[in-house]
Design a protein around this motif. Sequence first.
Motif, PDB file in Angstrom:
ATOM      1  N   ARG A  28      50.830  56.461  42.905  1.00 25.39           N
ATOM      2  CA  ARG A  28      52.263  56.304  42.632  1.00 25.39           C
ATOM      3  C   ARG A  28      53.101  57.402  43.274  1.00 25.39           C
ATOM      4  NH1 ARG A  28      53.145  51.475  41.986  1.00 25.39           N
ATOM      5  NH2 ARG A  28      55.214  51.968  41.148  1.00 25.39           N
ATOM      6  N   ASP A  41      44.663  45.648  44.346  1.00 23.82           N
ATOM      7  CA  ASP A  41      44.025  45.916  43.052  1.00 23.82           C
ATOM      8  C   ASP A  41      42.951  47.001  43.182  1.00 23.82           C
ATOM      9  OD1 ASP A  41      45.618  44.149  41.695  1.00 23.82           O
ATOM     10  OD2 ASP A  41      44.136  42.537  41.616  1.00 23.82           O
ATOM     11  N   LYS A  92      44.672  50.499  43.533  1.00 24.25           N
ATOM     12  CA  LYS A  92      45.399  51.028  42.382  1.00 24.25           C
ATOM     13  C   LYS A  92      44.727  52.260  41.791  1.00 24.25           C
ATOM     14  CE  LYS A  92      47.676  46.766  40.829  1.00 24.25           C
ATOM     15  NZ  LYS A  92      47.674  45.693  39.812  1.00 24.25           N
ATOM     16  N   GLN A  93      43.414  52.344  41.932  1.00 22.75           N
ATOM     17  CA  GLN A  93      42.680  53.473  41.362  1.00 22.75           C
ATOM     18  C   GLN A  93      42.598  54.652  42.332  1.00 22.75           C
ATOM     19  OE1 GLN A  93      38.473  52.374  40.873  1.00 22.75           O
ATOM     20  NE2 GLN A  93      38.846  50.739  42.356  1.00 22.75           N
ATOM     21  N   HIS A 106      53.036  40.995  42.905  1.00 24.35           N
ATOM     22  CA  HIS A 106      52.073  42.096  43.037  1.00 24.35           C
ATOM     23  C   HIS A 106      52.583  43.166  44.000  1.00 24.35           C
ATOM     24  CE1 HIS A 106      49.237  39.494  40.916  1.00 24.35           C
ATOM     25  NE2 HIS A 106      48.443  40.535  40.815  1.00 24.35           N
ATOM     26  N   PHE A 125      53.343  46.977  43.019  1.00 25.02           N
ATOM     27  CA  PHE A 125      52.517  48.035  43.596  1.00 25.02           C
ATOM     28  C   PHE A 125      53.364  49.087  44.293  1.00 25.02           C
ATOM     29  CE2 PHE A 125      49.949  49.987  46.918  1.00 25.02           C
ATOM     30  CZ  PHE A 125      48.775  50.285  46.238  1.00 25.02           C
TER      31      PHE A 125
END
Length: 341
Positions: free
Chosen positions: A153, A203, A206-207, A246, A250
């Motif tokens: 982020r 997806d 994201k980590q 999405h 994101f």
Amino acid sequence: MEQPLVTIVVPVYNAEDHLTQCVDSLLGQTYTNIEIVLVDDGSSDGSAKLCDGFAAGHGTVRVIHQRNQGVAVARNTGLEAANGVYVSFVDSDDWLEPEAIATTVEASERNHLDLYIMGYRRVLEQRNGSDPELIEVVSTDGADAIHTIDDVRSARCQNELCALDAAGFLYSCWGKLFRRAWVGAARFLAGDSYGEDSIFVLDCLKQGGLIQVGTVPLYDYREQNAGLVRGFRPNKPHDIAVLHDHLLSFYDQSVMTADNLAFQQRRCAEDVLWAMDTAFTAKPGITLDQRLEFLRKLSNVPSRRFCLRGAKKAASSRELKVLFLLNNGMLWTMYLKRRLR
């Protein structure tokens, strides 16, 4: 059997024209500690028989036959069956260069990567009678840089990822080597046939993770005039709406550079405008009302306001941009009738 270090998943549906070239390129890899999982998604041509033949002749090939459920489910099936430390996805009409897996594994092991992104070639298939001709359209490769995504982020990570997206490296699941433990529980969205691989990649990202983009084109992507991206499908407006949801979740617009934000706006606008264009080239069996409903749904996607900001610079006709802006049913009807004459 020694645990395969790399599992290559190939979703197969009515792919008999190209499947042999694809699988031969996998069997011909200079790196041999692999398993190849062919997922026959209810093919009605000779693909299933070809898959069984490959499995019978090569111990590294496994075949899973299932009823037709779409490419997303087929990839998920292959991912669930994977034994490798790494997993790679190859579409059944594409192929790999011989050193592709060796190059990506060596870099991934040396640099402890979660994701290696190959350079790739887009090759246009044109048919002159029954003989296809392959013409290289463009070659895309990176700078071999390693990207540390430690806070997805943050402004730095958001803009690094968006720049990779703009360069054409994040929209697909093919041409990549994923560390399977890093993929974790991420799966493709069942039922979607447009943008489902972009969502899967996001997806996974994201980590956070450690990513490298290679400088050499190792993946060959066959581009055909008739395909899921270019063709008319009544549920494409839904798929685009899901993809845009999405993307907008994101990417944080408040931290993106002006260039990256402009790219995302243009990209979303082109998703809609290019889909609209298929309403005018669809098969004759599609009625006028079905085409108008398709255009209405696209004109009113939840991301409409965001798309409009990028429409001016989108690669599309001026007429279509104006109609999207005005979004008037009568004008759509007039334009559609004129285009279909």
